[in-house]
Design a protein around this motif. Structure first.
Motif, mmCIF file in Angstrom:
data_model
loop_
_atom_site.group_PDB
_atom_site.id
_atom_site.type_symbol
_atom_site.label_atom_id
_atom_site.label_comp_id
_atom_site.label_asym_id
_atom_site.label_seq_id
_atom_site.Cartn_x
_atom_site.Cartn_y
_atom_site.Cartn_z
ATOM 1 N N GLN A 74 0.828 -1.210 0.000
ATOM 2 C CA GLN A 74 0.000 0.000 0.000
ATOM 3 C C GLN A 74 0.864 1.263 0.000
ATOM 4 N N VAL A 75 1.934 1.249 0.784
ATOM 5 C CA VAL A 75 2.833 2.407 0.821
ATOM 6 C C VAL A 75 3.469 2.622 -0.542
ATOM 7 N N ASN A 76 3.932 1.553 -1.154
ATOM 8 C CA ASN A 76 4.548 1.675 -2.481
ATOM 9 C C ASN A 76 3.554 2.163 -3.527
ATOM 10 N N ALA A 77 2.316 1.682 -3.439
ATOM 11 C CA ALA A 77 1.292 2.127 -4.389
ATOM 12 C C ALA A 77 0.987 3.609 -4.203
ATOM 13 N N ALA A 78 0.929 4.056 -2.947
ATOM 14 C CA ALA A 78 0.677 5.469 -2.679
ATOM 15 C C ALA A 78 1.861 6.327 -3.121
ATOM 16 N N LEU A 79 3.088 5.836 -2.916
ATOM 17 C CA LEU A 79 4.271 6.577 -3.371
ATOM 18 C C LEU A 79 4.321 6.685 -4.884
ATOM 19 N N ASP A 80 3.862 5.645 -5.575
ATOM 20 C CA ASP A 80 3.870 5.666 -7.043
ATOM 21 C C ASP A 80 2.947 6.733 -7.616
ATOM 22 N N LYS A 81 1.950 7.161 -6.848
ATOM 23 C CA LYS A 81 1.023 8.194 -7.312
ATOM 24 C C LYS A 81 1.646 9.592 -7.235
ATOM 25 N N LEU A 82 2.747 9.726 -6.477
ATOM 26 C CA LEU A 82 3.409 11.020 -6.342
ATOM 27 C C LEU A 82 4.345 11.266 -7.518
ATOM 28 N N THR A 85 9.663 14.204 -8.061
ATOM 29 C CA THR A 85 10.195 15.233 -7.162
ATOM 30 C C THR A 85 9.583 15.093 -5.778
ATOM 31 N N GLN A 86 8.265 14.891 -5.723
ATOM 32 C CA GLN A 86 7.603 14.722 -4.427
ATOM 33 C C GLN A 86 8.107 13.469 -3.713
ATOM 34 N N GLN A 87 8.276 12.382 -4.451
ATOM 35 C CA GLN A 87 8.799 11.149 -3.851
ATOM 36 C C GLN A 87 10.171 11.398 -3.245
ATOM 37 N N ARG A 88 11.035 12.014 -4.024
ATOM 38 C CA ARG A 88 12.407 12.265 -3.573
ATOM 39 C C ARG A 88 12.414 13.128 -2.315
ATOM 40 N N GLU A 101 17.560 21.652 4.857
ATOM 41 C CA GLU A 101 18.631 20.832 4.270
ATOM 42 C C GLU A 101 18.229 20.333 2.881
ATOM 43 N N ILE A 102 16.967 19.942 2.741
ATOM 44 C CA ILE A 102 16.474 19.486 1.435
ATOM 45 C C ILE A 102 16.539 20.641 0.439
ATOM 46 N N ALA A 112 9.296 26.578 -1.060
ATOM 47 C CA ALA A 112 8.890 25.713 -2.175
ATOM 48 C C ALA A 112 8.950 24.243 -1.752
ATOM 49 N N ILE A 113 9.974 23.914 -0.979
ATOM 50 C CA ILE A 113 10.093 22.535 -0.483
ATOM 51 C C ILE A 113 8.929 22.232 0.461
ATOM 52 N N ARG A 114 8.626 23.164 1.369
ATOM 53 C CA ARG A 114 7.525 22.964 2.319
ATOM 54 C C ARG A 114 6.209 22.743 1.571
ATOM 55 N N GLU A 115 5.933 23.573 0.568
ATOM 56 C CA GLU A 115 4.700 23.431 -0.215
ATOM 57 C C GLU A 115 4.667 22.096 -0.948
ATOM 58 N N SER A 116 5.800 21.704 -1.525
ATOM 59 C CA SER A 116 5.883 20.439 -2.247
ATOM 60 C C SER A 116 5.637 19.256 -1.309
ATOM 61 N N ILE A 117 6.230 19.302 -0.132
ATOM 62 C CA ILE A 117 6.065 18.207 0.833
ATOM 63 C C ILE A 117 4.644 18.172 1.376
ATOM 64 N N ASP A 118 4.052 19.335 1.642
ATOM 65 C CA ASP A 118 2.659 19.376 2.100
ATOM 66 C C ASP A 118 1.721 18.780 1.057
ATOM 67 N N ALA A 119 1.936 19.139 -0.209
ATOM 68 C CA ALA A 119 1.115 18.582 -1.285
ATOM 69 C C ALA A 119 1.331 17.070 -1.400
ATOM 70 N N ALA A 120 2.582 16.631 -1.233
ATOM 71 C CA ALA A 120 2.887 15.201 -1.316
ATOM 72 C C ALA A 120 2.213 14.446 -0.170
ATOM 73 N N ARG A 121 2.226 15.027 1.022
ATOM 74 C CA ARG A 121 1.572 14.375 2.175
ATOM 75 C C ARG A 121 0.082 14.229 1.939
ATOM 76 N N LYS A 122 -0.557 15.293 1.444
ATOM 77 C CA LYS A 122 -1.998 15.245 1.178
ATOM 78 C C LYS A 122 -2.325 14.180 0.127
ATOM 79 N N LYS A 123 -1.535 14.152 -0.929
ATOM 80 C CA LYS A 123 -1.737 13.179 -2.016
ATOM 81 C C LYS A 123 -1.503 11.759 -1.501
#
Length: 128
Positions: A74-82, A85-88, A101-102, A112-123
């Protein structure tokens, strides 16, 4: 010194060897026998926690292994939807890097990193 060899078909044979070789073969057989005996007594059971205590029990059962495999899938399937850049970025955050650091590694602003990570978490939550 006489050394006795026992074969799988049940036959035996005695061989005359010098003392040095005979003592080596005898010691080797003794060591193998001791290791076999130790292995016999060090097997673990799923019920060992009830009878022997926590130090003899294993915490994995077929059900827990299957559950952890399902969770990983399930984690891998959810990561594949990102996006890549979001995965990384999410994986760098999971590895313990801070947002700053990122941002420094990728050469972009930390907002920009914070926004990207927030969007990745929601997705990720949506797909998990």
């Amino acid at each position: 010194m006489l050394i006795t060899w026992k074969f799988a078909d049940g036959t035996t044979s005695e061989v005359e060897v010098n003392e040095e070789i005979g003592s080596y073969i005898t010691a080797s057989r003794r060591e193998e026998s001791n290791l076999d005996r130790k292995e016999r007594y060090h097997s673990y059971s799923l019920d060992a926690i009830d009878y022997e205590g926590l130090e003899y029990a294993t915490d994995t059962t077929p059900e827990t292994e299957m559950s952890s495999r399902d969770d990983a899938a399930q984690v891998n399937a959810a990561l594949d939807k990102l996006s890549e850049t979001q995965q990384r970025r999410l994986l760098m955050l999971a590895d313990g890097l801070s947002i700053r650091e990122i941002a420094r590694r990728e050469g972009v602003d930390h907002r920009a990193i914070r926004e990207s990570i927030d969007a990745a978490r929601k997705k990720f939550k949506k797909n998990f």
